[in-house]
Design an enzyme around this catalytic site. Structure first.
Site, PDB file in Angstrom:
ATOM      1  N   ARG A  53      39.069  39.692  30.715  1.00  0.00           N
ATOM      2  CA  ARG A  53      39.455  39.107  32.003  1.00  0.00           C
ATOM      3  C   ARG A  53      38.972  40.039  33.105  1.00  0.00           C
ATOM      4  NH1 ARG A  53      41.567  43.286  33.406  1.00  0.00           N
ATOM      5  NH2 ARG A  53      42.337  42.190  35.221  1.00  0.00           N
ATOM      6  N   GLY A  54      39.199  39.637  34.378  1.00  0.00           N
ATOM      7  CA  GLY A  54      38.637  40.386  35.499  1.00  0.00           C
ATOM      8  C   GLY A  54      37.291  39.755  35.842  1.00  0.00           C
ATOM      9  N   ALA A  55      37.101  39.466  37.125  1.00  0.00           N
ATOM     10  CA  ALA A  55      35.941  38.656  37.532  1.00  0.00           C
ATOM     11  C   ALA A  55      34.598  39.204  37.028  1.00  0.00           C
ATOM     12  CB  ALA A  55      35.943  38.499  39.051  1.00  0.00           C
ATOM     13  N   ARG A  90      37.321  29.446  33.060  1.00  0.00           N
ATOM     14  CA  ARG A  90      38.169  29.970  34.139  1.00  0.00           C
ATOM     15  C   ARG A  90      37.479  29.607  35.465  1.00  0.00           C
ATOM     16  NH1 ARG A  90      41.098  35.498  33.703  1.00  0.00           N
ATOM     17  NH2 ARG A  90      42.485  34.328  35.067  1.00  0.00           N
ATOM     18  N   GLN A 201      49.205  42.428  34.452  1.00  0.00           N
ATOM     19  CA  GLN A 201      47.986  43.235  34.298  1.00  0.00           C
ATOM     20  C   GLN A 201      48.139  44.617  34.926  1.00  0.00           C
ATOM     21  OE1 GLN A 201      48.104  40.064  35.311  1.00  0.00           O
ATOM     22  NE2 GLN A 201      46.227  38.941  34.920  1.00  0.00           N
ATOM     23  N   ASP A 242      38.299  37.923  43.179  1.00  0.00           N
ATOM     24  CA  ASP A 242      37.697  36.987  42.216  1.00  0.00           C
ATOM     25  C   ASP A 242      36.676  36.087  42.884  1.00  0.00           C
ATOM     26  OD1 ASP A 242      40.415  37.734  40.895  1.00  0.00           O
ATOM     27  OD2 ASP A 242      39.124  36.908  39.326  1.00  0.00           O
ATOM     28  N   ASN A 252      42.225  36.525  45.199  1.00  0.00           N
ATOM     29  CA  ASN A 252      42.518  37.521  44.159  1.00  0.00           C
ATOM     30  C   ASN A 252      43.832  37.120  43.486  1.00  0.00           C
ATOM     31  OD1 ASN A 252      41.796  40.058  42.847  1.00  0.00           O
ATOM     32  ND2 ASN A 252      43.567  40.939  43.870  1.00  0.00           N
ATOM     33  N   LYS A 253      44.258  37.917  42.572  1.00  0.00           N
ATOM     34  CA  LYS A 253      45.454  37.619  41.761  1.00  0.00           C
ATOM     35  C   LYS A 253      46.639  37.212  42.634  1.00  0.00           C
ATOM     36  CE  LYS A 253      45.652  37.507  38.255  1.00  0.00           C
ATOM     37  NZ  LYS A 253      45.493  36.205  37.550  1.00  0.00           N
TER      38      LYS A 253
END
Ligand code: MRU
Length: 363
Positions: A53-55, A90, A201, A242, A252-253
């Site tokens: 995960r993570g862009a 995603r 996370q 992201d 973002n998150k």
């Protein structure tokens, strides 16, 4: 970067067979385990289930997924179908589209017999470029951190949200790369780590990274940031992105927006660290135009962790059958952002500054 005392990256090619190896991030920090992704379907599952995960890492893993699809069928139709399937895993992190569009164009311009070799070489290039980009983001951001830390006779308090460290990229990270580089240059720092519900996370991955690099840090509940800012306990906020619009809005998150509002109200500088691959030059209005991923409500109603006997368990937090909603990202408007830390330097979060920084990409 270091995990359990060993230098590692998040993804690497399987030298002995077909496929790529990744660190299974669903098990961290309780288990350090790797997983081999042997075909495109395995890559799709790994991205969707957040094994990776993570862009930036999603983009690199997607490129490997397409390379593995080409190994099975190098024809045009199979390439288009694999791109569509990978893109659907995603929807918010635009790095996935960025990587797939580049690789797809290269492949369609290559003779069929050479496509697999070209795809593997290109996926490796994208991964190496990500490492270099993040390292440079780290250099630019570290200069900012060191300048701020120099003015203090105590450690600089940085707050971060989610995980935008090396685990979210191939190496170094985006928001945490400046922290690592500044710390290695001797800056005295302390990081407030938002736990980042629902998947935690921050508590699991960012804390694990900072421990690995021996950087002082404290995990806080997501709702504590504003309170700490009011008491002068946060000097700087740095988060990742992201998807960033050409006007500088940052997606973002979930929860990033609330931190930006609190930072604005308390005059705490709020920076976003991002590679150019995160900028979606096709859109300007983040709230209107960025697709927000919604995930399984079970991530809200349940929580996973390590029991006293060391086993990994999941427990329910809510009454049974309760309604829950799980929007994975939010949008922070550019007006709340003090600056964007990119691989080309730091610029203001607006259309003019971004197109001056990236004239070759802005169109
Ligand atoms: O849902 P995730 O864990 O993929 O979300 C990650 C983030 O929101 C990060 O902040 C973002 O991808 C930037 S990563 C360098």
């Amino acid at each position: 970067m270091r995990l359990n005392g060993r230098e590692t990256r998040t993804i690497w090619r399987d030298d002995e067979g077909r496929g790529v190896w990744v660190i299974d991030q669903t098990l961290l920090p309780h288990r350090v385990a790797t997983r081999r992704l042997e075909d495109c379907a395995a890559v799709e599952t790994a991205i969707r289930d957040m094994v990776v995960r993570g862009a930036p890492l999603i983009g690199v893993t997607g490129a490997w997924g397409l390379a593995l699809a080409v190994a099975d069928d190098p024809g045009d139709a199979a390439i288009e179908a694999a791109c569509a399937r990978l893109l659907a895993t995603r929807p918010t992190a635009v790095n996935l589209r960025w990587a797939l569009e580049r690789l797809r164009a290269w492949l369609l311009a290559t003779a069929v017999a050479e496509r697999y070799a070209v795809a593997c070489a290109a996926a490796e290039r994208i991964a190496e470029a990500d490492v270099a980009t993040c390292a440079t983001i780290g250099d630019h951001g570290a200069a900012l951190i060191k300048a701020a830390a120099q003015r203090l006779d105590r450690p600089l308090n940085i707050l971060t949200h989610c995980n935008a460290g090396w685990l979210a990229t191939v190496d170094w990270g985006t928001a945490l790369a400046p922290v690592y580089k500044a710390a290695r240059d001797g800056a005295k720092l302390h990081v407030w780590v938002d736990e980042t519900r629902p998947r935690n996370q921050g508590a699991s991955l960012t804390a694990c990274e900072l421990q690995g690099e021996s950087i002082p840090h404290t995990v806080i509940v997501d709702n504590a940031g504003g309170h700490l800012m009011q008491r002068g306990l946060v000097d700087l906020v740095i988060v990742g992105s992201d998807r960033t619009t050409r006007a500088g809005d940052v997606c973002n998150k979930i929860g990033t927006y609330l931190k930006a509002l609190a930072a604005h109200d308390n005059k705490v500088p709020f920076y976003v660290a991002l590679p150019a691959s995160t900028i979606d030059w096709r859109i300007s209005d983040g709230v209107a135009d960025i697709p927000i991923e919604t995930r399984d409500p079970r991530e809200v109603t349940h929580i996973a962790g390590c029991a006293a006997d060391g086993s990994l368990v999941e427990i329910r937090l809510t009454p049974q059958d309760v309604a829950a909603r799980n929007d994975a990202f939010d949008v922070t408007p550019a007006r709340l952002i003090s600056g964007l830390i990119t691989e080309r330097g730091i610029c203001a979060a607006n259309a003019d500054a971004l197109s001056r920084m990236f004239p070759d990409l802005a169109g």
